[in-house]
Scaffold this motif. Structure first.
Motif, short mmCIF file in Angstrom:
data_model
loop_
_atom_site.label_atom_id
_atom_site.label_comp_id
_atom_site.label_asym_id
_atom_site.label_seq_id
_atom_site.Cartn_x
_atom_site.Cartn_y
_atom_site.Cartn_z
N ARG A 1 0.84 -1.21 -0.02
CA ARG A 1 0.24 0.02 0.00
C ARG A 1 0.90 1.35 0.06
O ARG A 1 0.70 2.10 -0.78
N GLU A 2 1.92 1.34 0.86
CA GLU A 2 2.88 2.40 0.74
C GLU A 2 3.71 2.50 -0.56
O GLU A 2 3.86 3.71 -0.93
N GLY B 1 1.29 4.09 -3.05
CA GLY B 1 1.21 5.69 -2.85
C GLY B 1 2.42 6.40 -3.11
O GLY B 1 2.35 7.46 -3.51
N TRP B 2 3.48 5.68 -2.75
CA TRP B 2 5.07 6.45 -3.52
C TRP B 2 5.01 6.52 -4.94
O TRP B 2 5.43 7.61 -5.28
N VAL C 1 -2.01 12.08 -2.35
CA VAL C 1 -2.14 10.68 -2.51
C VAL C 1 -0.85 9.99 -1.72
O VAL C 1 -1.02 9.21 -0.79
N PRO C 2 0.48 10.59 -2.02
CA PRO C 2 1.32 9.93 -1.26
C PRO C 2 1.55 10.60 0.06
O PRO C 2 2.18 9.94 1.22
N ARG D 1 -1.11 11.06 1.88
CA ARG D 1 -1.91 10.00 2.77
C ARG D 1 -1.42 8.44 3.03
O ARG D 1 -1.88 8.09 4.02
N ARG D 2 -0.76 8.19 2.12
CA ARG D 2 -0.27 6.72 2.28
C ARG D 2 1.33 6.46 3.09
O ARG D 2 1.30 5.33 3.47
#
Length: 458
Positions: free
Chosen positions: A27-28, A31-32, A227-228, A230-231
């Motif tokens: 998930r990370e 986001g990255w 997005v990044p 948040r993740r």
């Protein structure tokens, strides 16, 4: 997830176990990827396509009878203004990037710094909507701010890579990030092409269409940066971090001293500094070369860069696969040989030949993403654990921050000769010297010296 997660640190991928940890890491990673998706539109639409020719045209409109503008009383050939502004932006970035990297490692709070840099750059890019008339100084100023901001943000973005990907998956993760970036660049360029070529039907002038394309890149950059933010998760800072600006400077000096203990990492950085200077200069000056020297119209340039974006996705992923078989170092060296051939072909490219220009753009696309993605993943193996942001600030100085010599050489060559062909061929030296320096780096030994596990292929 908020920045308070720094207080509940997560282990790095090398030590995670269980399906929950693997799911969190994936998930990370996703986001990255989206920060590449957000900011690459600036590099593509603004820096590569629209701003160079547009700022040059504004400077020429404001120039005297001899073709010179005089910012702050300094005589500058109008055709060199864009290249000089890029060089100045890099000098600004050199001052700020090490501070951002050191502060991130001292405090463990990369996300707030990433947000500040990203939204400063996005705001400056959006402000390019007001670039018209003879406002070449405004254009140069906004370029300097935006270019320096993206460099600072990339320090923090790249520093996440060793934390979110294990040693054997970094080539693939890095390549996917570049692929996301080139995908967004291609998508927005399609929209730009529709707007620019059909500006009359939209009731816009050509200048209005260009300014909207420039500003829309800033809006896109800011929107998808959410997005990044948040993740991605902040990690706990190393014990003793103060998080102040003064401690950032002290940590920077300590980092420079520490890097002397890793001479093989420094050897790679030197090689990367040289050959990437050539890559960055080709990217930033290609549209100026196409419009001013080859006499190609803006539609042809947009289409060519769109072709680069599409093929760069395949090139980044394809070279990632090649690296799994032949190793990242050998794959990068092969790409540098192709870069050299591209410049030689560009020097002899006849004016008014869009088909040949498209073929050259295709070759650039196939090696562009892969050479950059694999360089990033290779360097991630050479970084001592716990010093990711600091070392990636040095890497980003090589990537963007010290890539001032190429634009300066390009600008001076045109200033002295009045020929963009002489300027473009001068860049060959960066790829030749960079290849020689990289070939001399024993990368497996360098990884071990940094205290990291050595992948099976590197």
């Amino acid at each position: 997830m908020s920045a308070e997660t720094a207080d509940t640190a997560e282990p790095t991928p090398e030590h995670t176990t269980g399906s929950a940890d693997a799911a969190d890491r994936r998930r990370e990673q996703r986001g990255w990827y989206f920060y590449d998706f957000a900011c690459s539109v600036y590099s593509t639409s603004v820096l590569t396509v629209f701003l160079g020719p547009y700022l040059t045209s504004i400077a020429k409109a404001a120039a005297d009878a001899d073709g010179f503008v005089h910012p702050f009383g300094i005589p500058v050939r109008a055709g060199s203004l864009f290249a000089y502004a890029v060089s100045v932006s890099v000098v600004v970035a050199v001052v700020v990037m090490p501070l951002a990297g050191a502060a991130a490692d001292r405090t463990g709070r990369k996300k707030p710094l990433l947000a500040a840099a990203a939204y400063t750059g996005a705001a400056a890019t959006t402000g390019m909507f007001f670039l018209d008339g003879h406002r070449y100084l405004l254009g140069a100023f906004l370029l300097i701010v935006a270019n320096a901001s993206i460099s600072v943000s990339m320090v923090l973005y790249n520093a996440y890579l060793p934390q979110i990907a294990g040693p054997d998956e970094r080539d693939a993760v890095s390549s996917r990030g570049w692929a996301f970036g080139y995908t967004s660049g291609a998508l927005v360029l399609v929209l730009n092409l529709v707007l620019y070529t059909g500006h009359d039907s939209f009731g816009l002038s050509e200048s209005d269409a260009v300014r909207i394309c420039l500003a829309s890149a800033g809006v896109w950059w800011g929107a998808f940066t959410v997005v990044p933010l948040r993740r991605l998760r902040d990690r706990r800072a190393a014990p003793g971090g103060e998080g102040a600006v003064g401690s950032g400077w002290r940590q920077l000096l300590a980092t420079l001293r520490d890097m002397r203990r890793h001479p093989l990492t420094l050897s790679f950085l030197l090689a990367y500094l040289v050959y990437n200077d050539g890559i960055q200069t080709v990217i930033s000056q290609a549209s100026v070369y196409g419009s001013e020297e080859l006499g190609l119209d803006q539609t042809t340039l947009i289409t060519a860069v769109l072709l680069v974006q599409v093929l760069a996705v395949a090139g980044a992923l394809g070279m990632g696969r090649l690296a799994r078989v032949h190793g990242a170092k050998r794959t990068i060296l092969a790409s540098l040989m192709v870069w050299t051939l591209i410049l030689v072909a560009g020097y002899f490219l006849p004016s008014g030949a869009p088909v040949l220009f498209y073929l050259l753009a295709s070759a650039i696309g196939l090696v562009l993403g892969g050479s950059q993605a694999l360089s990033r993943s290779l360097f991630s193996h050479l970084v001592p654990r716990g010093k990711e942001a600091e070392y990636f600030s040095a890497y980003e100085m090589s990537d963007r921050g010290l890539s001032w010599l190429g634009p300066l050489v390009f600008g001076l060559a045109y200033q002295l000769t009045g020929s963009y062909r002489d300027a473009i061929i001068s860049l060959v030296i960066f790829f030749v010297i960079g290849s020689v320096l990289l070939a001399r780096v024993p990368v497996r030994q360098a990884v071990a010296a940094a205290g990291n596990p050595v992948p099976e292929r590197i």
